[in-house]
Design a protein around this motif. Sequence first.
Motif, PDB file in Angstrom:
ATOM      1  N   ALA A  11      10.941   6.047  18.061  1.00 12.19           N
ATOM      2  CA  ALA A  11      11.745   6.880  17.168  1.00 12.19           C
ATOM      3  C   ALA A  11      12.757   7.716  17.946  1.00 12.19           C
ATOM      4  CB  ALA A  11      10.827   7.783  16.350  1.00 12.19           C
ATOM      5  N   LEU A  12      12.308   8.346  19.034  1.00  9.58           N
ATOM      6  CA  LEU A  12      13.188   9.216  19.810  1.00  9.58           C
ATOM      7  C   LEU A  12      14.258   8.418  20.560  1.00  9.58           C
ATOM      8  CD1 LEU A  12      13.848  12.044  20.854  1.00  9.58           C
ATOM      9  CD2 LEU A  12      12.206  11.665  22.708  1.00  9.58           C
ATOM     10  N   ALA A  13      13.825   7.376  21.288  1.00  6.35           N
ATOM     11  CA  ALA A  13      14.770   6.588  22.080  1.00  6.35           C
ATOM     12  C   ALA A  13      15.765   5.858  21.186  1.00  6.35           C
ATOM     13  CB  ALA A  13      14.015   5.584  22.957  1.00  6.35           C
ATOM     14  N   THR A  14      15.278   5.301  20.084  1.00  6.96           N
ATOM     15  CA  THR A  14      16.179   4.586  19.179  1.00  6.96           C
ATOM     16  C   THR A  14      17.181   5.539  18.559  1.00  6.96           C
ATOM     17  OG1 THR A  14      14.443   2.974  18.688  1.00  6.96           O
ATOM     18  CG2 THR A  14      16.305   3.080  17.159  1.00  6.96           C
ATOM     19  N   GLY A  15      16.702   6.728  18.152  1.00  9.20           N
ATOM     20  CA  GLY A  15      17.620   7.712  17.587  1.00  9.20           C
ATOM     21  C   GLY A  15      18.686   8.122  18.586  1.00  9.20           C
ATOM     22  N   GLY A  16      18.279   8.397  19.827  1.00 11.78           N
ATOM     23  CA  GLY A  16      19.226   8.810  20.856  1.00 11.78           C
ATOM     24  C   GLY A  16      20.195   7.708  21.241  1.00 11.78           C
ATOM     25  N   LEU A  17      19.668   6.496  21.455  1.00  9.32           N
ATOM     26  CA  LEU A  17      20.532   5.379  21.850  1.00  9.32           C
ATOM     27  C   LEU A  17      21.480   4.979  20.726  1.00  9.32           C
ATOM     28  CD1 LEU A  17      17.943   3.172  23.793  1.00  9.32           C
ATOM     29  CD2 LEU A  17      19.898   4.399  24.769  1.00  9.32           C
ATOM     30  N   THR A  18      20.976   5.000  19.478  1.00 10.23           N
ATOM     31  CA  THR A  18      21.826   4.648  18.339  1.00 10.23           C
ATOM     32  C   THR A  18      22.955   5.651  18.178  1.00 10.23           C
ATOM     33  OG1 THR A  18      20.002   3.558  17.191  1.00 10.23           O
ATOM     34  CG2 THR A  18      21.867   4.252  15.846  1.00 10.23           C
ATOM     35  N   GLN A  19      22.623   6.933  18.322  1.00 16.65           N
ATOM     36  CA  GLN A  19      23.640   7.970  18.177  1.00 16.65           C
ATOM     37  C   GLN A  19      24.645   7.939  19.325  1.00 16.65           C
ATOM     38  OE1 GLN A  19      22.193  11.846  16.964  1.00 16.65           O
ATOM     39  NE2 GLN A  19      23.801  12.904  18.103  1.00 16.65           N
ATOM     40  N   GLY A  20      24.162   7.673  20.553  1.00 18.55           N
ATOM     41  CA  GLY A  20      25.043   7.728  21.714  1.00 18.55           C
ATOM     42  C   GLY A  20      25.777   6.441  22.022  1.00 18.55           C
ATOM     43  N   PHE A  21      25.116   5.293  21.807  1.00 15.72           N
ATOM     44  CA  PHE A  21      25.689   4.014  22.239  1.00 15.72           C
ATOM     45  C   PHE A  21      25.700   2.944  21.158  1.00 15.72           C
ATOM     46  CE2 PHE A  21      23.620   6.124  25.850  1.00 15.72           C
ATOM     47  CZ  PHE A  21      24.695   6.272  26.709  1.00 15.72           C
ATOM     48  N   GLY A  22      25.130   3.215  20.007  1.00 16.77           N
ATOM     49  CA  GLY A  22      25.066   2.219  18.949  1.00 16.77           C
ATOM     50  C   GLY A  22      23.689   1.568  18.898  1.00 16.77           C
ATOM     51  N   TRP A  23      23.364   0.964  17.768  1.00 13.51           N
ATOM     52  CA  TRP A  23      22.023   0.433  17.560  1.00 13.51           C
ATOM     53  C   TRP A  23      21.689  -0.726  18.492  1.00 13.51           C
ATOM     54  CZ3 TRP A  23      21.238  -4.648  16.322  1.00 13.51           C
ATOM     55  CH2 TRP A  23      22.316  -5.378  15.783  1.00 13.51           C
ATOM     56  N   ARG A  24      22.700  -1.448  18.985  1.00 13.23           N
ATOM     57  CA  ARG A  24      22.428  -2.603  19.844  1.00 13.23           C
ATOM     58  C   ARG A  24      21.736  -2.186  21.140  1.00 13.23           C
ATOM     59  NH1 ARG A  24      24.986  -6.893  17.660  1.00 13.23           N
ATOM     60  NH2 ARG A  24      26.647  -6.427  16.168  1.00 13.23           N
ATOM     61  N   ALA A  25      22.160  -1.064  21.694  1.00 13.49           N
ATOM     62  CA  ALA A  25      21.537  -0.583  22.930  1.00 13.49           C
ATOM     63  C   ALA A  25      20.064  -0.270  22.733  1.00 13.49           C
ATOM     64  CB  ALA A  25      22.272   0.676  23.421  1.00 13.49           C
ATOM     65  N   ALA A  26      19.690   0.103  21.507  1.00  9.63           N
ATOM     66  CA  ALA A  26      18.295   0.435  21.222  1.00  9.63           C
ATOM     67  C   ALA A  26      17.379  -0.782  21.322  1.00  9.63           C
ATOM     68  CB  ALA A  26      18.184   1.060  19.827  1.00  9.63           C
ATOM     69  N   PHE A  27      17.939  -1.978  21.206  1.00  5.07           N
ATOM     70  CA  PHE A  27      17.166  -3.208  21.401  1.00  5.07           C
ATOM     71  C   PHE A  27      17.285  -3.734  22.833  1.00  5.07           C
ATOM     72  CE2 PHE A  27      17.515  -3.361  16.769  1.00  5.07           C
ATOM     73  CZ  PHE A  27      16.274  -3.850  16.400  1.00  5.07           C
ATOM     74  N   VAL A  28      18.499  -3.734  23.365  1.00  3.97           N
ATOM     75  CA  VAL A  28      18.744  -4.373  24.655  1.00  3.97           C
ATOM     76  C   VAL A  28      18.046  -3.653  25.806  1.00  3.97           C
ATOM     77  CG1 VAL A  28      20.510  -4.961  26.345  1.00  3.97           C
ATOM     78  CG2 VAL A  28      20.936  -5.368  23.909  1.00  3.97           C
ATOM     79  N   LEU A  29      18.186  -2.337  25.890  1.00  2.00           N
ATOM     80  CA  LEU A  29      17.630  -1.615  27.039  1.00  2.00           C
ATOM     81  C   LEU A  29      16.099  -1.660  27.090  1.00  2.00           C
ATOM     82  CD1 LEU A  29      20.097   1.427  27.282  1.00  2.00           C
ATOM     83  CD2 LEU A  29      20.087  -0.727  28.563  1.00  2.00           C
ATOM     84  N   PRO A  30      15.377  -1.384  25.986  1.00  4.11           N
ATOM     85  CA  PRO A  30      13.916  -1.538  26.047  1.00  4.11           C
ATOM     86  C   PRO A  30      13.489  -2.977  26.324  1.00  4.11           C
ATOM     87  CG  PRO A  30      14.542  -0.217  24.145  1.00  4.11           C
ATOM     88  CD  PRO A  30      15.801  -0.820  24.692  1.00  4.11           C
ATOM     89  N   GLY A  31      14.284  -3.945  25.843  1.00  2.21           N
ATOM     90  CA  GLY A  31      13.963  -5.338  26.118  1.00  2.21           C
ATOM     91  C   GLY A  31      14.023  -5.650  27.600  1.00  2.21           C
ATOM     92  N   LEU A  32      15.051  -5.163  28.276  1.00  2.08           N
ATOM     93  CA  LEU A  32      15.176  -5.385  29.718  1.00  2.08           C
ATOM     94  C   LEU A  32      14.055  -4.684  30.484  1.00  2.08           C
ATOM     95  CD1 LEU A  32      19.054  -5.027  30.153  1.00  2.08           C
ATOM     96  CD2 LEU A  32      17.702  -7.143  30.016  1.00  2.08           C
ATOM     97  N   PHE A  33      13.681  -3.498  30.019  1.00  3.25           N
ATOM     98  CA  PHE A  33      12.571  -2.768  30.633  1.00  3.25           C
ATOM     99  C   PHE A  33      11.270  -3.569  30.536  1.00  3.25           C
ATOM    100  CE2 PHE A  33       8.978   0.221  29.946  1.00  3.25           C
ATOM    101  CZ  PHE A  33       8.940   0.800  31.210  1.00  3.25           C
ATOM    102  N   THR A  34      11.041  -4.187  29.373  1.00  2.85           N
ATOM    103  CA  THR A  34       9.827  -4.985  29.161  1.00  2.85           C
ATOM    104  C   THR A  34       9.812  -6.208  30.061  1.00  2.85           C
ATOM    105  OG1 THR A  34       9.737  -4.233  26.863  1.00  2.85           O
ATOM    106  CG2 THR A  34       8.462  -6.194  27.417  1.00  2.85           C
ATOM    107  N   ILE A  35      10.963  -6.848  30.244  1.00  6.44           N
ATOM    108  CA  ILE A  35      11.049  -7.983  31.176  1.00  6.44           C
ATOM    109  C   ILE A  35      10.674  -7.529  32.590  1.00  6.44           C
ATOM    110  CG2 ILE A  35      12.629  -9.602  32.290  1.00  6.44           C
ATOM    111  CD1 ILE A  35      14.159  -9.730  29.627  1.00  6.44           C
TER     112      ILE A  35
END
Length: 414
Positions: A157-181
């Motif tokens: 909730a926090l990271a998605t809210g911050g990333l969506t507000q600052g960089f757009g909703w796409r970053a909220a998927f891409v960055l955590p995905g890369l972290f998981t890899i």
Amino acid sequence: MPSPSSPTAAESRRVIGFVNAGHFVDHLLMLVFPTAVLGMADEFGLGYGELLGLSLGGFIAFGAGSVPAGWLGDRWSRRNMMVVFFLCMGAAAALTGLARTPVQLAAGLAVMGLFGAIYHPVGTALLTAHAHALGGRVGREIGINGVWGNLGIAVAALATGGLTQGFGWRAAFVLPGLFTIGLGVAFLALVPDGLAPVKAAARTVGRLPRAVVLRAFSVLAVTTVAGGVVFNAATLALPKLFDERLSLLTSTPLGIGALVCAVYGIGATSQLIVGRLVDRHTLRSIFIPLSVLQAPCLILAGYASGWGLVAVATVMMFTIFGQVTINDTMVAKYTDDAWRARAYSIRYLISFAASAVAVPLVAVLHDQGVGAFPGGFTLVMLVLAALGGSIFLSSLAFPHRPDEVAGTVPAAAE
């Protein structure tokens, strides 16, 4: 596959650490979407209910995939299945962030759900096996693991809210995905295949009367279905509920995400508390008082607003999260390690299949209502309260077994 070998204490602790990290990212990635939805409406031209419906395939896959995942974990390799989980779910999340149409978005969420389904049956079985190997208390380790999962929900909730507000909703998927890899690469490098903790649960399960096991699993079936719907509906709905009713406190995705994160973070402590309690007391003695709180809190959340809603939601999530630890401990204490991953896979299949119902349930009850009842979150919470009441009623039928507590003399179940 390498020949099985008994792990050292350090190796078991390392495995448990990665399993906990897996729980964190599994829930984080599955719950990016409910908050990211708040920033998607303009791009896709869809309303809240329509956007939420795109996640249905992901939650169906999250449940349906658990059975083959559990079977492969038992028959092939739990470690290798976890490698597949980390690498493939991370890649699916990153690709979902590149979606250009609603169909692509729905497909990405479905693939995320399919690979996310690996974690619960395989990771939980891996966790309990290594907890036994360490001579530790299974309830404590399940509780700690649950906290990691719920921190994933909170951070989503926090990271998605911050990333969506600052960089757009796409970053909220891409960055955590890369972290998981990245976690998957580290797991592959640091955890060798073939570690096989000594199986320690067979003696406990073997002495239980068949009627007691059937009674326990009948209760588990009820709480898994009802609890699965309540858990998923509550975590899906809370960001939008706060968006509608906390406008005087905050109106930005980051602000809403921060409040939801705080509620989930406090609620997550219940799994640590419950995990410690079930190692010292019988499951029934913890199950009943925890479940009695759920329905009243859901009813109050249906009518509250402002800081009152934040307070009620915190207690509500405390009870909902704590119930997950109760359910997982039931499986750990009533199954043998040889087929525990399959037992967890069935438990999670039922739970996540029920969870998939939460998506259209919330969308329809919020947007359209039912009959004479107008749409909105009041109706959503009242329906969830009825399910919460069924969990409490089922808790009254759970067996009382004093021998569940470590160090006690076996006694007949009541």
